[in-house]
Each structure stands twice: as C-alpha cells, then as structure tokens.
Design a protein around this motif. Structure first.
Motif, PDB file in Angstrom:
ATOM      1  N   ALA A  57     -11.010 -10.567 -10.214  1.00 59.99           N
ATOM      2  CA  ALA A  57     -11.958  -9.681  -9.529  1.00 59.99           C
ATOM      3  C   ALA A  57     -11.525  -8.227  -9.725  1.00 59.99           C
ATOM      4  O   ALA A  57     -10.337  -7.943  -9.893  1.00 59.99           O
ATOM      5  CB  ALA A  57     -12.000 -10.003  -8.035  1.00 59.99           C
ATOM      6  N   PRO A  58     -12.467  -7.296  -9.679  1.00 58.97           N
ATOM      7  CA  PRO A  58     -12.094  -5.877  -9.742  1.00 58.97           C
ATOM      8  C   PRO A  58     -11.174  -5.516  -8.569  1.00 58.97           C
ATOM      9  O   PRO A  58     -11.361  -6.010  -7.454  1.00 58.97           O
ATOM     10  CB  PRO A  58     -13.431  -5.143  -9.630  1.00 58.97           C
ATOM     11  N   LYS A  59     -10.199  -4.684  -8.837  1.00 60.96           N
ATOM     12  CA  LYS A  59      -9.274  -4.249  -7.782  1.00 60.96           C
ATOM     13  C   LYS A  59     -10.015  -3.391  -6.761  1.00 60.96           C
ATOM     14  O   LYS A  59     -10.922  -2.633  -7.108  1.00 60.96           O
ATOM     15  CB  LYS A  59      -8.122  -3.447  -8.394  1.00 60.96           C
ATOM     16  N   ALA A  60      -9.614  -3.534  -5.508  1.00 56.73           N
ATOM     17  CA  ALA A  60     -10.130  -2.717  -4.404  1.00 56.73           C
ATOM     18  C   ALA A  60     -11.657  -2.713  -4.366  1.00 56.73           C
ATOM     19  O   ALA A  60     -12.280  -1.664  -4.227  1.00 56.73           O
ATOM     20  CB  ALA A  60      -9.577  -1.294  -4.492  1.00 56.73           C
ATOM     21  N   ASN A  61     -12.257  -3.901  -4.438  1.00 54.11           N
ATOM     22  CA  ASN A  61     -13.705  -3.978  -4.551  1.00 54.11           C
ATOM     23  C   ASN A  61     -14.342  -4.989  -3.597  1.00 54.11           C
ATOM     24  O   ASN A  61     -15.461  -5.411  -3.819  1.00 54.11           O
ATOM     25  CB  ASN A  61     -14.082  -4.309  -6.006  1.00 54.11           C
ATOM     26  N   ILE A  62     -13.648  -5.389  -2.557  1.00 53.36           N
ATOM     27  CA  ILE A  62     -14.219  -6.327  -1.585  1.00 53.36           C
ATOM     28  C   ILE A  62     -15.076  -5.530  -0.600  1.00 53.36           C
ATOM     29  O   ILE A  62     -14.593  -4.582   0.030  1.00 53.36           O
ATOM     30  CB  ILE A  62     -13.107  -7.110  -0.836  1.00 53.36           C
ATOM     31  N   ASP A  63     -16.339  -5.907  -0.496  1.00 51.11           N
ATOM     32  CA  ASP A  63     -17.266  -5.216   0.396  1.00 51.11           C
ATOM     33  C   ASP A  63     -16.749  -5.197   1.824  1.00 51.11           C
ATOM     34  O   ASP A  63     -16.254  -6.201   2.338  1.00 51.11           O
ATOM     35  CB  ASP A  63     -18.645  -5.890   0.384  1.00 51.11           C
ATOM     36  N   GLY A  64     -16.879  -4.047   2.457  1.00 54.66           N
ATOM     37  CA  GLY A  64     -16.566  -3.932   3.866  1.00 54.66           C
ATOM     38  C   GLY A  64     -15.097  -3.745   4.184  1.00 54.66           C
ATOM     39  O   GLY A  64     -14.732  -3.686   5.360  1.00 54.66           O
ATOM     40  N   TYR A  65     -14.243  -3.629   3.170  1.00 56.68           N
ATOM     41  CA  TYR A  65     -12.821  -3.417   3.447  1.00 56.68           C
ATOM     42  C   TYR A  65     -12.447  -1.995   3.052  1.00 56.68           C
ATOM     43  O   TYR A  65     -12.832  -1.502   1.995  1.00 56.68           O
ATOM     44  CB  TYR A  65     -11.942  -4.421   2.693  1.00 56.68           C
ATOM     45  N   SER A  66     -11.669  -1.347   3.908  1.00 54.46           N
ATOM     46  CA  SER A  66     -11.224   0.026   3.663  1.00 54.46           C
ATOM     47  C   SER A  66      -9.838   0.000   3.015  1.00 54.46           C
ATOM     48  O   SER A  66      -8.839  -0.260   3.684  1.00 54.46           O
ATOM     49  CB  SER A  66     -11.183   0.789   4.992  1.00 54.46           C
ATOM     50  N   TYR A  67      -9.800   0.232   1.722  1.00 51.58           N
ATOM     51  CA  TYR A  67      -8.555   0.180   0.957  1.00 51.58           C
ATOM     52  C   TYR A  67      -7.765   1.476   1.066  1.00 51.58           C
ATOM     53  O   TYR A  67      -8.341   2.552   1.271  1.00 51.58           O
ATOM     54  CB  TYR A  67      -8.853  -0.084  -0.521  1.00 51.58           C
ATOM     55  N   SER A  68      -6.466   1.370   0.880  1.00 53.55           N
ATOM     56  CA  SER A  68      -5.616   2.552   0.807  1.00 53.55           C
ATOM     57  C   SER A  68      -5.967   3.328  -0.459  1.00 53.55           C
ATOM     58  O   SER A  68      -6.528   2.782  -1.414  1.00 53.55           O
ATOM     59  CB  SER A  68      -4.139   2.141   0.752  1.00 53.55           C
ATOM     60  N   ASN A  97       0.399   1.628  -0.473  1.00 52.83           N
ATOM     61  CA  ASN A  97      -0.631   0.702   0.000  1.00 52.83           C
ATOM     62  C   ASN A  97      -0.342   0.288   1.439  1.00 52.83           C
ATOM     63  O   ASN A  97       0.753   0.514   1.950  1.00 52.83           O
ATOM     64  CB  ASN A  97      -0.753  -0.510  -0.938  1.00 52.83           C
ATOM     65  N   LYS A  98      -1.320  -0.338   2.092  1.00 49.39           N
ATOM     66  CA  LYS A  98      -1.210  -0.685   3.517  1.00 49.39           C
ATOM     67  C   LYS A  98      -0.542  -2.029   3.787  1.00 49.39           C
ATOM     68  O   LYS A  98      -0.241  -2.336   4.930  1.00 49.39           O
ATOM     69  CB  LYS A  98      -2.604  -0.709   4.153  1.00 49.39           C
ATOM     70  N   MET A  99      -0.304  -2.821   2.745  1.00 48.54           N
ATOM     71  CA  MET A  99       0.199  -4.182   2.961  1.00 48.54           C
ATOM     72  C   MET A  99       1.670  -4.159   3.379  1.00 48.54           C
ATOM     73  O   MET A  99       2.509  -3.586   2.690  1.00 48.54           O
ATOM     74  CB  MET A  99       0.024  -5.015   1.689  1.00 48.54           C
ATOM     75  N   SER A 100       1.981  -4.833   4.490  1.00 48.94           N
ATOM     76  CA  SER A 100       3.349  -4.837   4.999  1.00 48.94           C
ATOM     77  C   SER A 100       4.189  -5.984   4.435  1.00 48.94           C
ATOM     78  O   SER A 100       5.397  -6.009   4.613  1.00 48.94           O
ATOM     79  CB  SER A 100       3.348  -4.905   6.533  1.00 48.94           C
ATOM     80  N   PHE A 101       3.560  -6.908   3.724  1.00 50.37           N
ATOM     81  CA  PHE A 101       4.264  -8.063   3.146  1.00 50.37           C
ATOM     82  C   PHE A 101       5.267  -7.585   2.094  1.00 50.37           C
ATOM     83  O   PHE A 101       4.924  -6.812   1.200  1.00 50.37           O
ATOM     84  CB  PHE A 101       3.229  -9.010   2.524  1.00 50.37           C
ATOM     85  N   ALA A 102       6.505  -8.063   2.193  1.00 48.43           N
ATOM     86  CA  ALA A 102       7.566  -7.617   1.285  1.00 48.43           C
ATOM     87  C   ALA A 102       7.424  -8.177  -0.125  1.00 48.43           C
ATOM     88  O   ALA A 102       7.872  -7.561  -1.086  1.00 48.43           O
ATOM     89  CB  ALA A 102       8.932  -8.013   1.847  1.00 48.43           C
ATOM     90  N   GLY A 103       6.811  -9.330  -0.264  1.00 45.92           N
ATOM     91  CA  GLY A 103       6.637  -9.920  -1.588  1.00 45.92           C
ATOM     92  C   GLY A 103       7.308 -11.281  -1.696  1.00 45.92           C
ATOM     93  O   GLY A 103       8.005 -11.727  -0.781  1.00 45.92           O
ATOM     94  N   LEU A 104       7.083 -11.926  -2.836  1.00 47.89           N
ATOM     95  CA  LEU A 104       7.695 -13.227  -3.137  1.00 47.89           C
ATOM     96  C   LEU A 104       8.714 -13.016  -4.250  1.00 47.89           C
ATOM     97  O   LEU A 104       8.342 -12.690  -5.375  1.00 47.89           O
ATOM     98  CB  LEU A 104       6.617 -14.230  -3.582  1.00 47.89           C
ATOM     99  N   ARG A 105       9.984 -13.183  -3.946  1.00 52.11           N
ATOM    100  CA  ARG A 105      11.038 -12.917  -4.929  1.00 52.11           C
ATOM    101  C   ARG A 105      11.068 -13.940  -6.049  1.00 52.11           C
ATOM    102  O   ARG A 105      11.326 -13.605  -7.193  1.00 52.11           O
ATOM    103  CB  ARG A 105      12.409 -12.888  -4.252  1.00 52.11           C
ATOM    104  N   LYS A 106      10.794 -15.198  -5.734  1.00 50.06           N
ATOM    105  CA  LYS A 106      10.929 -16.262  -6.725  1.00 50.06           C
ATOM    106  C   LYS A 106       9.709 -16.342  -7.637  1.00 50.06           C
ATOM    107  O   LYS A 106       8.571 -16.420  -7.169  1.00 50.06           O
ATOM    108  CB  LYS A 106      11.122 -17.616  -6.036  1.00 50.06           C
TER     109      LYS A 106
END
Length: 131
Positions: A57-68, A97-106
């Motif tokens: 999907a195109p990045k930052a393109n979900i309707d109704g969501y306010s992206y950083s 970006n607004k995401m607080s998730f640190a990520g998946l290392r593996k």
C-alpha cells in the motif's frame, strides 16, 4: 484475532508450507500491534492506522489517519523490504514518527510479522513472494 482463511494462503508447495508457518507465528506476534492498530478488514484507525491491506500500500495513505510529518513526507509503497526496515526500528526508519514501538530485533520475527500482514489483505502476495 483469527487466522486468515486458508483460501488467502497459497497452494501446497514447500514454500507455501513455510509461508503458512510464518503466518501462524506472525499472528502470535501481532498481539503486540492490537493495542494501537486494527487488523480487520474495514477496521477503524486507533492510536495507529489500520493495518489491513498494508503490504504494497502507499505509505501514509490510510483514510482518516493523521500521520506524522516523518511518514507523510515519505514516498512509495510499503514493500516487504520497507516493512522489514520499519519493523526493525520505526525510529530509525522514519525519525520523528509517532509510533512508540521499539521494533522487532529478530529477523525471523520480522519475516513472520510481514507474512501475517501480507495475509490480512484483500489480495495477498502469493507465498509472500517466495517461490
């Protein structure tokens, strides 16, 4: 969250068996996502955008969501390669970006999560691009 129906998964080849195992493992990992994201078709945006149909999907393109600004300024689609980098470290992939998730290392966890994200789509890539 339920496992996607078998019809969204591909035929019975060795690659398909690997993909099915990855989807199952990704489903377990996806529980980390559900605090902020919907994983359902037609699901509402939450703290984060819905993730249904996110692969390619195109990045930052979900309707109704306010992206950083960090994400809204990015071009292109969420390819498997981009999702891998994003899931490894959202802060490094898109600083600010607004995401607080640190990520998946593996690497294996990221591959499994991408397989699952691919499966929650109207048109998943067969075998996650594996042949």
């Amino acid at each position: 969250i339920r496992r996607p129906p078998r019809s969204t998964l591909s035929s019975s080849s060795a690659a398909s068996d690997v993909y099915k195992r990855q989807v199952d493992a990704g489903l377990k990992l996806s529980k980390k996502c559900t605090a902020c994201h919907s994983l359902k078709s037609g699901g509402a945006n939450g703290v984060g955008p819905t993730l249904w149909n996110i692969v390619n999907a195109p990045k930052a393109n979900i309707d109704g969501y306010s992206y950083s600004k960090a994400l809204s300024s990015m071009e292109g689609n969420w390819t498997i390669q981009d999702l891998n980098l994003w899931l490894k470290s959202p802060k490094k992939y898109a600083p600010g970006n607004k995401m607080s998730f640190a990520g998946l290392r593996k690497t294996k966890d990221r591959a499994n999560m991408i397989a699952f994200l691919n499966s929650i789509s109207d048109e998943p890539i067969p075998n996650n691009g594996l042949n």
